[in-house]
Structure formats: C-alpha cells, structure tokens
Scaffold this motif. Structure first.
Motif, PDB file in Angstrom:
ATOM      1  N   ARG A 179       0.852  -1.192   0.000  1.00 35.46           N
ATOM      2  CA  ARG A 179       0.000   0.000   0.000  1.00 35.46           C
ATOM      3  C   ARG A 179       0.889   1.244   0.000  1.00 35.46           C
ATOM      4  O   ARG A 179       1.947   1.263   0.630  1.00 35.46           O
ATOM      5  CB  ARG A 179      -0.905   0.009   1.238  1.00 35.46           C
ATOM      6  CG  ARG A 179      -1.909  -1.137   1.273  1.00 35.46           C
ATOM      7  CD  ARG A 179      -2.869  -1.002   2.456  1.00 35.46           C
ATOM      8  NE  ARG A 179      -2.212  -1.192   3.738  1.00 35.46           N
ATOM      9  CZ  ARG A 179      -2.078  -2.354   4.364  1.00 35.46           C
ATOM     10  NH1 ARG A 179      -2.543  -3.457   3.812  1.00 35.46           N
ATOM     11  NH2 ARG A 179      -1.476  -2.431   5.533  1.00 35.46           N
ATOM     12  N   ILE A 180       0.469   2.277  -0.666  1.00 37.82           N
ATOM     13  CA  ILE A 180       1.274   3.506  -0.726  1.00 37.82           C
ATOM     14  C   ILE A 180       1.304   4.217   0.623  1.00 37.82           C
ATOM     15  O   ILE A 180       2.094   5.151   0.820  1.00 37.82           O
ATOM     16  CB  ILE A 180       0.761   4.464  -1.823  1.00 37.82           C
ATOM     17  CG1 ILE A 180      -0.697   4.856  -1.562  1.00 37.82           C
ATOM     18  CG2 ILE A 180       0.936   3.833  -3.187  1.00 37.82           C
ATOM     19  CD1 ILE A 180      -1.222   5.924  -2.507  1.00 37.82           C
ATOM     20  N   THR A 181       0.458   3.771   1.549  1.00 37.68           N
ATOM     21  CA  THR A 181       0.453   4.324   2.910  1.00 37.68           C
ATOM     22  C   THR A 181       1.192   3.418   3.879  1.00 37.68           C
ATOM     23  O   THR A 181       1.167   3.648   5.091  1.00 37.68           O
ATOM     24  CB  THR A 181      -1.000   4.509   3.399  1.00 37.68           C
ATOM     25  OG1 THR A 181      -1.721   3.267   3.204  1.00 37.68           O
ATOM     26  CG2 THR A 181      -1.692   5.620   2.623  1.00 37.68           C
ATOM     27  N   HIS A 182       1.838   2.377   3.364  1.00 40.68           N
ATOM     28  CA  HIS A 182       2.563   1.440   4.207  1.00 40.68           C
ATOM     29  C   HIS A 182       3.843   2.092   4.740  1.00 40.68           C
ATOM     30  O   HIS A 182       4.210   3.196   4.339  1.00 40.68           O
ATOM     31  CB  HIS A 182       2.885   0.177   3.412  1.00 40.68           C
ATOM     32  CG  HIS A 182       2.951  -1.064   4.227  1.00 40.68           C
ATOM     33  ND1 HIS A 182       4.056  -1.875   4.260  1.00 40.68           N
ATOM     34  CD2 HIS A 182       2.046  -1.633   5.051  1.00 40.68           C
ATOM     35  CE1 HIS A 182       3.838  -2.905   5.055  1.00 40.68           C
ATOM     36  NE2 HIS A 182       2.614  -2.776   5.553  1.00 40.68           N
ATOM     37  N   ALA A 183       4.527   1.398   5.631  1.00 42.23           N
ATOM     38  CA  ALA A 183       5.618   1.995   6.407  1.00 42.23           C
ATOM     39  C   ALA A 183       6.701   2.655   5.558  1.00 42.23           C
ATOM     40  O   ALA A 183       7.055   3.822   5.782  1.00 42.23           O
ATOM     41  CB  ALA A 183       6.240   0.941   7.317  1.00 42.23           C
ATOM     42  N   THR A 184       7.261   1.921   4.587  1.00 40.53           N
ATOM     43  CA  THR A 184       8.388   2.483   3.834  1.00 40.53           C
ATOM     44  C   THR A 184       8.009   3.724   3.040  1.00 40.53           C
ATOM     45  O   THR A 184       8.638   4.773   3.209  1.00 40.53           O
ATOM     46  CB  THR A 184       9.009   1.412   2.919  1.00 40.53           C
ATOM     47  OG1 THR A 184       9.482   0.326   3.723  1.00 40.53           O
ATOM     48  CG2 THR A 184      10.172   1.984   2.131  1.00 40.53           C
ATOM     49  N   GLY A 231       1.300   1.871  -6.641  1.00 39.57           N
ATOM     50  CA  GLY A 231       1.310   0.768  -5.690  1.00 39.57           C
ATOM     51  C   GLY A 231      -0.102   0.294  -5.423  1.00 39.57           C
ATOM     52  O   GLY A 231      -0.989   0.365  -6.277  1.00 39.57           O
ATOM     53  N   GLY A 232      -0.338  -0.181  -4.200  1.00 38.14           N
ATOM     54  CA  GLY A 232      -1.672  -0.592  -3.785  1.00 38.14           C
ATOM     55  C   GLY A 232      -2.227   0.379  -2.764  1.00 38.14           C
ATOM     56  O   GLY A 232      -1.633   1.415  -2.474  1.00 38.14           O
ATOM     57  N   GLY A 233      -3.399   0.041  -2.211  1.00 42.79           N
ATOM     58  CA  GLY A 233      -3.932   0.854  -1.125  1.00 42.79           C
ATOM     59  C   GLY A 233      -5.145   1.687  -1.451  1.00 42.79           C
ATOM     60  O   GLY A 233      -5.361   2.727  -0.834  1.00 42.79           O
ATOM     61  N   ARG A 234      -5.958   1.257  -2.399  1.00 38.42           N
ATOM     62  CA  ARG A 234      -7.165   2.045  -2.718  1.00 38.42           C
ATOM     63  C   ARG A 234      -8.064   2.211  -1.495  1.00 38.42           C
ATOM     64  O   ARG A 234      -8.652   3.281  -1.293  1.00 38.42           O
ATOM     65  CB  ARG A 234      -7.957   1.358  -3.838  1.00 38.42           C
ATOM     66  CG  ARG A 234      -7.329   1.432  -5.212  1.00 38.42           C
ATOM     67  CD  ARG A 234      -8.281   0.967  -6.285  1.00 38.42           C
ATOM     68  NE  ARG A 234      -8.615  -0.431  -6.163  1.00 38.42           N
ATOM     69  CZ  ARG A 234      -8.191  -1.389  -6.992  1.00 38.42           C
ATOM     70  NH1 ARG A 234      -7.386  -1.081  -8.001  1.00 38.42           N
ATOM     71  NH2 ARG A 234      -8.565  -2.639  -6.823  1.00 38.42           N
TER      72      ARG A 234
END
Length: 586
Positions: A179-184, A231-234
């Motif tokens: 997800r584009i909101t994930h940690a990295t 990325g993902g994260g919709r």
C-alpha cells in the motif's frame, strides 16, 4: 532513453557491463571445469576490474533508491542462488544485478528503542537521516509509540530526501508493491506516532486529533507534490473496488474518496493529472503532470499469484513508467520498494519471497538501461533482515527450495536448506514421548503454500537484527564504503544530489560544467590519492577537489567519533510498551 541522451558512456556502467560479461564463462553448471585455473582467472579478472574503478564526484541529477523490504543478506544470497538455478545453473556462482555495483557497505539497523527494528523506524532513518522509535514515522525520538500529542508538535517532525529534492526543483516519485500508505513509502511524507494509522478507521481513541497517513499524503506537503505514485492501497484512500473487502485492511470512516480529492487539487492548481487502477490504464499514459496508480485495494498480489491477474503491473513496469514520467531538466528522486519480499518472509514462504526478489532484480536491471550512471545515483538496500538461515551442508547446486540431502543423525529426518527461527512454519509433535517434526521428504517443498520449518511458533515471523547491505553506483557512490549507521544513507543521497543538508555545500546548478572540469583532474590520478573530502564550486565551470585530510586531523576526528560512541552507550533507553501486531497485515 535517458541514457542515450548522454554522449559519453558512464565509466561505472561500463565497469558493471564488463564484469557481467566476464561472468558469463564462469556461470557454467559443470563443476569439473572449475579447477585451480578457473578460480585464479576469476580472481584476476575481478582484481583488474577493481583497479580500474574511479570515484564519480559529479552531482547526481537523479537519485533512484531501490528498497527490498526485509531483504537481509541471507535472503539476498538465497535470491542469487535461486536466480541462477532458474537459468539452469548451479546458482552459487551467479549475481543479482546490484551485486556488481562498484561500491557496497553494511548498515546498522537498530532503532532508538529497539535492538531489532521495524520498517517504519528504519525507513525514517534512511529517508529522513535521523534514527527514531519503533513503529513511528517521520518524527524524531521525542515521539514515542502511540503518542499522538507529541507527534503534532512540528518541532519533532523530520523532512525527507523527497522533500529536499522537491525544494531544489526535482520531480519526485514512489513505486511500491505494498500500500502507498505502508511503512516504507509513508516515511517520505508522513509524521505519525503509529504506522498503523494508515486511514482514519485505525486512529481510534489513542489517535484522536491526529491526521491519518493517507490524508497526509493527499493534502499536505510534500505528499501532495509527489509527481508519480504507484502501488496498492485504494481502500485506505476511500476508493476500494473489492465488493468483499478484507476486514484487516484499514477502512475510511469519514466517507471521503481521497483519489478524487487528489485529482481536484491538481486541476485547481492548473496541472494535468491521471488516476489509473489497472496496468492497461497505466500503459496508455504518455504524458501527465501528476500520476496516481493504485492497482489493488491493499497490497499488490505476490508475483507467484498473478497468473490470471493481468490488471496488476509488475515492479519492472511501474519502475520504467515512473522513470519515463519523471523526466525533468532538474532531475528526479524515485523510491522503488519491493515490499512483498518482507511479507513472504513473515509467512515462512521461500517461494514467495524469492520470486519477489527476482521481480526487483528485473526492475533494477531495466532501470539501468534507462539512466546514465554519470549523473544518476542508484542505490539498492534493505531496511532490515529476517530470521532466515541457509543451513546444513547441501551439495553445490542443490535446489535452494529443497532439502539438504543429509538427514540429522539425531532424529534421522532430513531438513530444508532454508529454515527460520520463528514463524508459522513451526510444526512439532510428540511421538512415543519424544518431540518430533515433519519430514520434508513427505512434502513438496516447492509448493506455493509450503512453509519452511520454524523453531519458535509465531503467527508472523519476526525481523532480524543483523546489519543489511547497501550497493551503490553513480555519483558519490564511494561514500558508502564500510559499516555505517542506517540514517547515513539519507545524508549520502543529499550530498550526491546537492539537496537538503548538502544544498549549501555543492552547487546543483553547476552540474554539467562540474563534470567536464573534474574529469581530467580527478580520474587521472589513482583513486586512493584523489579521494575527495569535499567539492567547492565558486562558479558554473570551476571545481576544486580537496586532498585527503592530514593524519593529525584524522586522529582528532577519530577521537571525537569515539567520544560520540561512548556517549551513545550511556544514553538512557526508553522501553516502549509491548506492541501487539500479530493480527496486523504487514
């Protein structure tokens, strides 16, 4: 291609290419031919190549950071062997693309409060240049886990290499398989006391008053000025398309669709913008000021699970599209994360994480075809390791996904070459009042869902605390040359690109003339004698390379370094509360 726009071939790129060619003859499966002359010639070729390396002191017009999430040294080695074996070789003699870069170093990954780190604090380190606390993003160590109030204090906020690049007029982008909101990726733009606060549905009472990560990406600087996001994260952005969503994924409670807010913001500012949800839509984009590609409600599927899913682009495709869209006379910064390497390791699933490593290998190789290493710094590293080991005494060329071939004398059972010290692969039982384990010979260890045996039962395998490697090619790659603290990476990127903390040290606008002026004065002397301690540019075409510092000054610096280490050793360490993350999808 960008690389074709430069008339002069990169010395570093040529060095990499030559070494790859030299290895072709070496990568043969016949062990009989590998006599003493084989090894002697191989070493002499390597030595000759090393002696011809020269440090590149240009200013980096572009910086590309490839991050293999969780790709510790053991996972990297396994990936190298797996790559060779898929090509019909023994595997051990091969190389991943980045392993032929001219410079490499080790990075210490611990957090301020943890011996073994998580991806949020490590990302904060290598992207923002400061170590921080476990599970926090874009804030310094004054902010503890879940301390919402402390995270609201802007004095504790950290800026990232992405923000520094934007301030110098560079375009910026991020590509991830998570997800584009994930940690990295979130460490590039967010400031939060809890990496799990990806959307407002996860804030709950402890996060009341704080802004979720997705909201920060779309509405605040520097997130809203990122030119390319893929990325993902919709679902964390309120734009989920799956009619049967996974309850573990953060769900927006405010009813907002942040993808539409992203589009409106760009239009109101007079820009063109494109939002895509499939690989086909991404491929059709030729030119746009801003691009947002979200190809899954959560993380992108593992590579081995995409046979019937053509709507999701590969990491290679996303990387090439990002480079194409980020072409800018002022250059660009791009983060590319192979994020699902980490997830395969957490699940004790070798087949999954190895295929993810090869997907990143494809992306790096493709990127090198598009850029010129005379003006582009390319880095490949990991944020942390995992508790994976390559064990036993398997024969040369033995299937890396198979068994060692030599049963344990203690219980008479064979065991897989790849094992974990913790995770869901734990499977022991009591037989005749004796603890026993599964015999891997009775199972298909190459099956997609096979889990390698683990010593300690856990729903999710843990990270490892050992150092990780970083490989570098391009301008100022030689600054990575020994064991470094992980947060040093952000400072290297900044110095190479003359942005952020190094914007006043090196004149970015003087890049082309600096290259011409420094070529003869620097490359004409042996690299050790000409090791640059700094570059001073007083005009667009004047460059001076300072000599190595004298032994006396070096002694003073070394003494100061020891004093710093002593002080760090005496620092009181905050013991954070236990973090329950078993049910959280990494």
């Amino acid at each position: 291609m960008m690389g074709q726009q430069q008339p002069q071939k990169s010395a570093a790129l040529v060095w990499v290419a030559v070494n790859l060619l030299l290895l072709v003859a070496a990568q043969q499966p016949e062990l009989e031919s590998q006599d003493r002359h084989h090894w002697w010639d191989l070493a002499q070729n390597e030595l000759e190549a090393a002696l011809n390396v020269r440090d590149n002191v240009n200013i980096a017009k572009n910086v590309i950071l490839f991050l293999g999430d969780g790709m510790g040294i053991t996972a990297n080695t396994a990936g190298r062997i797996y790559k060779g074996q898929k090509k019909g070789m023994n595997g051990e003699e091969g190389y991943l693309t980045w392993e032929r870069f001219p410079n490499a170093a080790l990075l210490k990954t611990y957090n301020v409060d943890k011996q073994v780190p998580d991806s949020a604090a490590t990302a904060t380190a290598f992207l923002c240049g400061v170590k921080s606390n476990y599970y926090t993003l874009g804030v310094d160590s004054a902010v503890k886990y879940k301390d919402c109030n402390a995270s609201l204090n802007t004095a504790h906020h950290l800026s990232s290499i992405l923000q520094w690049a934007q301030e110098q007029g560079m375009d910026t982008g991020l590509v991830t398989t998570t997800r584009i909101t994930h940690a990295t990726p979130a460490a590039l733009y967010a400031h939060t006391a809890n990496r799990i606060w990806e959307c407002d549905g996860n804030l709950k009472e402890e996060g009341a008053g704080c802004k979720d990560i997705a909201d920060q990406l779309i509405t605040e600087n520097p997130g809203k000025n990122i030119k390319v996001i893929m990325g993902g994260g919709r679902r964390t952005l309120g734009a989920g398309l799956d009619p049967n969503p996974d309850n573990k994924i953060c769900t927006r409670q405010d009813g907002r669709d942040l993808t539409q807010e992203w589009l409106k913001d760009k239009y109101h500012r007079g820009h063109t913008a494109t939002y895509a949800t499939t690989a086909e839509e991404m491929r059709e984009v030729e030119k746009t000021d801003f691009f947002l590609g979200l190809f899954s409600d959560s993380h992108l599927p593992f590579m081995v699970e995409r046979e019937s899913n053509t709507s999701v682009p590969t990491l290679k495709e996303m990387t090439l599209k990002a480079i194409d869209l980020l072409k800018n006379p002022e250059g660009f910064f791009l983060l590319v994360e192979g994020g699902r390497i980490d997830h395969g390791l957490h699940g004790n699933s070798p087949y999954r994480f190895l295929e993810e490593i090869l997907a990143m290998d494809d992306a790096v190789a493709a990127a090198l075809e598009e850029v010129n290493l005379e003006d582009t710094l390319v880095l490949v590293t990991a944020d942390h390791s995992h508790v994976l080991t390559i064990n036993g005494y398997p024969d040369r060329g033995n299937d890396i996904l198979g068994v060692t071939g030599y049963p344990s004398k203690e219980d008479g059972l064979n065991y897989t070459t790849l094992l974990f010290t913790s995770g869901p692969g734990f499977n022991y039982s009591i037989k005749n009042q004796t603890v026993t384990r599964l015999d891997p010979n009775d199972h298909d260890t190459r099956d997609l869902d096979y889990k390698s045996l683990a010593a300690v039962p856990r729903k999710s395998e843990t990270h490892g605390g050992e150092d990780v490697a970083i490989w570098a090619a391009g301008p100022m790659a030689h600054l990575l040359h020994r064991t470094h603290e992980q947060h040093y990476v952000a400072h290297v990127m900044a110095h190479a690109a003359a942005v952020g903390p190094s914007a006043h040290k090196r004149l970015r606008k003087g890049y082309p003339a600096q290259h011409e002026a420094s070529q003869a004065s620097f490359f004409s002397v042996p690299p050790r004698a000409a090791y640059p301690q700094g570059t001073s540019i007083t005009g667009a075409s004047k460059t001076q390379i300072y000599p190595s510092i004298n032994p006396g000054l070096q002694q003073v610096i070394a003494a100061r370094e020891q004093q710093i280490l002593k002080e760090l050793g005496l620092m009181p360490v905050h013991r954070s509360e236990e973090i329950i993350y078993e049910d959280y999808e990494y």
